[in-house]
Design an enzyme around this catalytic site. Structure first.
Site, short mmCIF file in Angstrom:
data_model
loop_
_atom_site.label_atom_id
_atom_site.label_comp_id
_atom_site.label_asym_id
_atom_site.label_seq_id
_atom_site.Cartn_x
_atom_site.Cartn_y
_atom_site.Cartn_z
N GLU A 63 112.85 82.49 62.32
CA GLU A 63 113.23 83.29 63.49
C GLU A 63 114.43 82.59 64.09
O GLU A 63 114.33 81.53 64.70
CB GLU A 63 112.04 83.35 64.47
N CYS A 96 115.99 83.61 72.61
CA CYS A 96 116.69 84.17 71.46
C CYS A 96 116.82 85.68 71.55
O CYS A 96 117.67 86.27 70.87
CB CYS A 96 115.98 83.77 70.16
#
Length: 488
Positions: free
Chosen positions: A262, A296
């Site tokens: 990720e 993020c």
């Protein structure tokens, strides 16, 4: 604060034993004051931690391998019960866990408490999923034969987590692995090790056996290199930058590990003329300014159609001007300190570059301590500015103007990243058309929140591989064995 005043943090905890300055290897707590951990709000030392060596990493891998036989042999119900016990202990100690998190990461206490509950939700979800790891019976093409597709744990897993969500990134990765029957070697960020270690204490109390969870503190080079080189480690899960993710993938290639990555994002946040502006502004506040913009999935580029551009900027700027910046422990704080000086330097460089290329501040400028970033809305942002192509990772909201849906789509997709994207419209035909055309793994239509334990989380393109959360999350820790039975 100096190291001889460390009991100050422990004294704030109802359960001081949750604050550990030691790595957890094979059920033993290894304490060495090799490195300091700093409070990002002050720069003062919070405590120390061991800088684990390659040899200690090998010991942790061996412990996880040894614990694997018993752990995978337990029934799904037994593993589920242990996970639920861990979950219940997290909630019972949520105030202490939040205080530890704020001390080492900086986010406001209320936000830290939200992270603890969010992190615990993954443990509960995967405790429930542990009971539903089902294989299938496949009809055989020949007589006298059965074909079974059986689900088995992938094996020993390496977990490398970031500093921005030091509790939830652990639980989101570890809970599905434990539910599947895997054992873990965890490397938390050296900026925020104490949240992971507190989870290790609670895992022990929950009855999770020694060696099932190992937590290595310290610098990443020796630990990471040993984890990626090991043939015993069969999976690596990492959250962090695309650059480091690509390096880890290269290091894992010789042993062909299963990987979940990720990675970085460059999320667009698109507001159409027909949007509910108040809803869009609230969504932007959640998506852009949560954790001080250090996520993020943060909105990195706000794209607003010309007809509502000025109204949106005015509403957003008023909200941002009302934010309180300060230490996470201060009453009413909305934005805490950034994680370190390098983060501040990048944020300031992006703002200065944008201003030099024609952007204008829509918010008042604050005089802040050097550890804090000024939350800012920038009008007249353009694609030539650095913040259009680079992830800022801070409380900076550049607002770009667009005219047509086609233009917005081209700008939104004009990035190598593909993690999260958001848009606001009241036209449901456009919602499906535009949402399906966006090249991102996570889409928020009329919402700024896209992460729940029940939903798959992950990106495409340079934003990574695999999914966390939901049913897909546990599949990342399972292998499928085809079992052919003849002579029937």
């Amino acid at each position: 604060m100096t190291l001889d005043t460390l009991p100050g943090l422990r004294a704030q905890l109802a359960d001081p034993d949750l604050f550990r300055e030691a790595a957890l290897i094979a059920g033993d707590w290894i304490a060495r004051p090799d490195m300091e951990v700093a409070d990002p709000a002050t720069g003062d030392a919070l405590g120390t931690m061991p800088d684990c060596t390659a040899a200690e990493t090998e010991t942790a891998i061996a412990a996880a391998e040894a614990a694997m036989k018993d752990w995978r042999a337990r029934t799904h119900a037994e593993r589920a019960d242990l996970l639920m016990a861990w979950h219940d202990l997290m909630l019972a100690h949520e105030q202490d866990l939040a205080r530890i998190l704020t001390a080492e990461q900086g986010k406001p206490l209320g936000e830290a408490l939200g992270e603890i509950r969010y992190g615990a939700s993954f443990v509960r979800w995967f405790a429930e999923e542990a009971r539903r790891i089902n294989g299938t019976i496949i009809p055989s093409p020949v007589k006298g034969k059965k074909i079974l597709a059986m689900k088995e744990p992938v094996g020993v897993c390496a977990i490398i987590t970031p500093w921005n969500f030091p509790n939830a990134m652990i639980t989101r990765k570890v809970a599905p692995g434990l539910a599947a029957g895997c054992t873990m070697v965890i490397k938390p960020s050296d900026f925020t090790p104490y949240s992971a270690l507190a989870l290790g204490v609670l895992a022990e109390r929950a009855g999770i056996p020694a060696g099932v969870l190992n937590i290595l503190t310290g610098r990443p080079e020796a630990i990471g290199g040993t984890l990626t080189a090991s043939a015993v480690v069969r999976k690596l899960s990492f959250t962090g930058s695309t650059r480091v993710g690509a390096l880890l993938a290269e290091q894992c290639a010789p042993t062909l590990k299963k990987m979940s990555l990720e990675l970085g994002g460059n999320a667009p946040f698109v507001v159409f003329d027909d949007a509910d502006l108040d809803l869009a502004v609230e969504g932007a506040m959640v998506s852009k300014f949560r954790n001080g913009g250090q996520t993020c999935v943060c909105a990195n580029r706000l794209l607003v159609q010309s007809g509502v551009y000025d109204a949106f900027v005015a509403k957003l700027a008023a909200k941002v001007d009302a934010l309180k910046v300060g230490a996470g422990t201060e009453e009413g704080t909305d934005i805490g300190p950034m994680i370190n000086a390098a983060a501040i330097e990048k944020i300031n460089a992006h703002v200065e570059d944008a201003l030099s290329k024609g952007a204008e501040r829509a918010t008042a400028q604050r005089d802040l301590d050097a550890r804090f970033a000024d939350p800012v809305v920038l009008r007249n942002a353009t694609t030539e500015m650095r913040l259009a192509g680079e992830e800022t990772f801070g409380p900076v909201a550049p607002v770009f103007r667009f005219e047509t849906e086609e233009e917005a789509l081209a700008i939104a997709n004009g990035t190598p990243f593909g993690l999260a994207a958001y848009f606001y419209t009241s036209d449901m035909a456009r919602a499906f058309r535009f949402g399906e055309a966006l090249e991102f793994g996570l889409i928020g239509a009329n919402t700024g929140a896209v992460s729940h334990a029940e939903a798959p989380f992950g990106g495409v393109k340079a934003s990574g591989l695999g999914r966390e959360g939901a049913q897909e999350g546990i599949e990342e820790y399972l292998e499928t064995k085809a079992f052919h039975l003849g002579g029937l």
